[in-house]
Motif scaffolding. Structure first.
Motif, PDB file in Angstrom:
ATOM      1  N   LEU A   1     -13.284  14.942  67.832  1.00  0.00           N
ATOM      2  CA  LEU A   1     -13.315  13.846  66.867  1.00  0.00           C
ATOM      3  C   LEU A   1     -14.759  13.400  66.730  1.00  0.00           C
ATOM      4  CD1 LEU A   1     -11.876  11.564  65.178  1.00  0.00           C
ATOM      5  CD2 LEU A   1     -11.935  10.215  67.270  1.00  0.00           C
TER       6      LEU A   1
ATOM      7  N   MET B   1      -2.702  12.365  69.000  1.00  0.00           N
ATOM      8  CA  MET B   1      -2.480  13.778  68.651  1.00  0.00           C
ATOM      9  C   MET B   1      -2.716  14.712  69.842  1.00  0.00           C
ATOM     10  SD  MET B   1      -5.607  15.021  66.204  1.00  0.00           S
ATOM     11  CE  MET B   1      -6.622  16.379  66.762  1.00  0.00           C
TER      12      MET B   1
ATOM     13  N   ALA C   1      -5.495   7.516  66.573  1.00  0.00           N
ATOM     14  CA  ALA C   1      -4.860   8.713  66.015  1.00  0.00           C
ATOM     15  C   ALA C   1      -5.219   9.949  66.840  1.00  0.00           C
ATOM     16  CB  ALA C   1      -5.294   8.906  64.566  1.00  0.00           C
ATOM     17  N   PHE C   2      -6.464  10.005  67.278  1.00  0.00           N
ATOM     18  CA  PHE C   2      -6.911  11.168  68.061  1.00  0.00           C
ATOM     19  C   PHE C   2      -6.172  11.235  69.400  1.00  0.00           C
ATOM     20  CE2 PHE C   2     -10.225  13.337  70.719  1.00  0.00           C
ATOM     21  CZ  PHE C   2     -10.225  14.541  70.036  1.00  0.00           C
TER      22      PHE C   2
ATOM     23  N   LYS D   1     -17.459  21.582  66.916  1.00  0.00           N
ATOM     24  CA  LYS D   1     -16.023  21.465  66.675  1.00  0.00           C
ATOM     25  C   LYS D   1     -15.379  22.853  66.589  1.00  0.00           C
ATOM     26  CE  LYS D   1     -12.666  19.328  63.611  1.00  0.00           C
ATOM     27  NZ  LYS D   1     -12.395  18.196  62.750  1.00  0.00           N
TER      28      LYS D   1
ATOM     29  N   GLU E   1     -19.074   8.751  63.423  1.00  0.00           N
ATOM     30  CA  GLU E   1     -20.430   8.457  62.964  1.00  0.00           C
ATOM     31  C   GLU E   1     -20.582   6.949  62.938  1.00  0.00           C
ATOM     32  OE1 GLU E   1     -21.414  10.246  59.195  1.00  0.00           O
ATOM     33  OE2 GLU E   1     -23.352   9.241  59.260  1.00  0.00           O
TER      34      GLU E   1
ATOM     35  N   ARG F   1      -9.357   5.768  64.159  1.00  0.00           N
ATOM     36  CA  ARG F   1      -9.608   7.189  64.422  1.00  0.00           C
ATOM     37  C   ARG F   1      -9.293   7.549  65.871  1.00  0.00           C
ATOM     38  NH1 ARG F   1     -12.655   5.644  60.327  1.00  0.00           N
ATOM     39  NH2 ARG F   1     -13.488   7.154  58.851  1.00  0.00           N
TER      40      ARG F   1
END
Ligand code: SF4
Ligand code: SF4
Lengths: 254, 380
Positions: free
Chosen positions: B355, B379, B375-376, B343, B358, B372
């Motif tokens: 992102l 963005m 949202a990723f 990252k 897991e 997730r």
């Protein structure tokens, strides 16, 4: 005039905001068993007093876990994006937000115009969520709303369990040792603050961070958190509805 | 739009199961293997059919947990569960198994598995900068050669091995040609379809037919792009997948990304191109060449794993990637820890966000993954 509505259907409550370049009104109702019903109902309660109907709304934007209601919304965004946008509107000086929700907790960092840059979510277990507080408060025979006042001047007991189930037995053990309820409550709040600050450590916060969600009304937790994170925490007005507000704004800007 | 040739790849694994049986009936040897570190050319040069045994399904995990700890990587549990429950025809028909000392979970699982099949475990050094790494690897390749010759009663000649190396290099080049089509925007083939083609590679018994179909697929995809048809939208964000191997049956994260409108360009994992980007030298002695190629697999079990950083840097640029999704299996410590460094690396050098998801093989966390991923994508 252009009107938009943002509806945030969460697991516990459903929030709605009416927007026309400015926030006009907001409503909060319990979600209950039917997210789609809650969505319809909150919309009605929001529009009626204003003398508006669905046809006056140019865009209905959904967020929250219930956003997947087929057919209800013109557009949906994740609650991460909406929270960031809503907070940025209310607190332009904030560079991020912490939201302790009933089922999950979020830490979000954003840049200009409230655009999300990074986020961390915790929702695999109750650690660091409102649920943790609820379960542990119950063990002590308390309401979540009482916790802040109780913990105010207490010396926090050491609570190590992050899991709500294990924390319960830890609390019983502490009570048996004669530790005061006040200390235990302060200890619980501290353990949440610690947990959230670990999440926040992954986002590089500089200045002011917004603190949202129902738990944001807890002053002691707010102080503990800001100590742990080393940032100023600011609670936006109506911290529960920032997601719905963000959704309405995003719709307005489309 | 989906290429019609995909119908062949849809049935590749099911028909492979039938062919495993037929191959045995015809007296062919079958060698199972688990990992991209396995020098499969050697298996083919021994006249045997190499089949992948890495399992990526939830189904046999309960059986595995009777023996293995719950808090273990699902890939290890699933592989073990399939093997011991007798439900995996590939394991069932394998004469011998080629394994390797990669992560701790696999290593210890192989010790238990040795009771069910004859197996050879290659010793793979964990430090990627071990001084006599090449010499060590060469020894391991020869160990495998001796083991195959003895147990399958064959001889592996230099000529045969050199010939297999050439064929496999051609196959790798061809597959990379297919993957490279996704440099285009919108992408001509979806990530889950690409996975099907690449993952299917280790479960088939007619390699000629397979490569012919890959060629057909490439031609069809080219035609489709010429007509402006693609597997994603012009507005789709371009996503690179990295992390633990993702097999068919477990592609939930990839499905969520594609359902949310993201375009999966390619996978930098074992299930993607990790083993395909580098060819085996055709100039060197074939055994030395095999050792050289396989010692360079950029797996997180190796430390330091600089190869993965370099490969990712190259791919995000070449494929014009908007964001990277790192799929980490629960309890896979090496990939989980490395996620942080990856990252930082991508952010610092390429300003590309990562992102990390897991997860395991169950379907329980689909909604959480969706939040997730949504949202990723928003963005980016
Ligand atoms: S991730 Fe590493 S250990 Fe796992 S299959 Fe790939 S190369 Fe082997
Ligand atoms: S995913 Fe990780 S833990 Fe699982 S087998 Fe591969 S390297 Fe080992």
């Amino acid at each position: 005039m252009k009107w938009t509505v943002g509806i945030d259907i969460g697991s516990v409550s459903t929030k709605a905001v009416l927007f026309n370049g400015e926030q006009v009104d907001s409503k909060i109702i319990p979600t209950g068993w039917s997210p789609s019903q809650a969505g319809q109902e909150v919309l009605e309660r929001l529009l009626k007093p204003q003398g508006l109907t669905r046809d006056d709304i140019s865009l209905l934007v959904g967020t929250g876990y219930g956003r997947i209601q087929q057919g209800m919304f013109d557009k949906t965004f994740s609650e991460i994006t909406c929270h960031a946008r809503g907070v940025h509107y209310l607190l332009p000086e904030a560079c991020g937000l912490i939201d302790i929700g009933g089922q999950d907790s979020k830490v979000i960092g954003f840049g200009e115009k409230g655009k999300v840059e990074d986020f961390v979510l915790n929702d695999k277990c109750a650690a660091g969520t409102g649920r943790f507080l609820q379960v542990t408060a119950q063990t002590l025979g308390l309401e979540v709303s009482q916790l802040s006042a109780l913990a105010e001047d207490a010396d926090p007991a050491d609570i190590n369990s992050m899991c709500a189930v294990f924390a319960e037995s830890e609390i019983i053990g502490l009570l048996a040792q004669g530790i005061t309820v006040e200390s235990i409550v302060a200890g619980l709040l501290k353990s949440i603050a610690k947990r959230i600050s670990v999440m926040a450590g992954k986002i590089h916060f500089q200045d002011t961070v917004a603190f949202c969600g129902g738990v944001a009304q807890n002053q002691v937790l707010k102080d503990l958190l800001s100590q742990e994170i080393g940032c100023r925490l600011a609670v936006p007005p109506c911290p529960q509805a920032v997601g719905a507000l963000g959704a309405a704004i995003l719709g307005y800007e489309l | 739009m989906r290429a019609q040739t995909m119908a062949y790849f849809d049935q590749l694994i099911p028909s492979g199961m039938v062919m495993a049986k037929e191959a045995k009936e015809q007296g062919r040897n079958v060698v199972g293997y688990y990992c991209v570190f396995s020098p499969i050319e050697l298996i083919e040069a021994a006249g045997a059919v190499p089949v992948g045994l890495c399992a990526t399904k939830q189904e046999p995990i309960a059986e595995a947990e009777k023996v293995l700890p719950r808090n273990l990587c699902p890939l290890v549990k699933s592989s073990y569960g399939f093997a011991v429950s007798g439900k995996c025809p590939f394991f069932h028909f394998a004469d011998i198994v080629l394994a390797e000392t990669t992560c701790d979970g696999k290593k210890k699982m192989y010790e238990l598995l040795a009771e069910h099949k004859p197996m050879i475990v290659l010793d793979i050094p964990n430090s990627s900068n071990l001084e006599d790494r090449q010499a060590h690897w060469v020894k391991q390749i020869y160990r495998a050669k001796d083991y195959f010759e003895k147990n399958l009663d064959v001889k592996i000649s230099n000529e045969k091995l050199a010939e297999v190396i050439r064929t496999y290099n051609e196959e790798r080049k061809l597959l990379m040609e297919l993957v490279s089509l996704n440099k285009l925007h919108p992408t001509p083939i979806s990530g889950t379809d690409l996975l099907k083609v690449l993952w299917g590679r280790s479960f088939q018994f007619k390699r000629d037919e397979y490569t012919a179909k890959v060629k057909e697929l490439i031609a069809e995809l080219k035609e489709m792009t010429a007509k402006g048809e693609g597997a994603s939208q012009p507005s789709s964000k371009r996503i690179l997948i990295t992390g633990c191997p993702t097999g068919t049956g477990q592609e939930k994260v990839m499905q969520v990304i594609e359902e949310a409108g993201g375009a999966i360009v390619l996978q930098e994992s074992c299930s993607g191109i990790k083993g395909l980007v580098d060819l085996v030298s055709e100039e060197m002695d074939p055994f030395e060449a095999l050792a050289e190629k396989y010692s360079k697999i950029p797996c997180s079990c190796s430390s330091p794993n600089t190869g993965r950083f370099k490969l990712l840097s190259r791919l995000v640029q070449e494929y014009n990637v908007d964001g990277v999704v790192d799929i980490t299996l629960q309890a896979c410590h090496t990939y989980n820890i490395e996620s942080y460094s990856i990252k930082e690396h991508l952010k610092k050098n390429h300003n590309i966000p990562l992102l990390q998801i897991e997860t395991d093989y169950s379907d329980a966390d689909r909604q959480q993954i969706k939040l997730r991923v949504d949202a990723f994508l928003e963005m980016l």
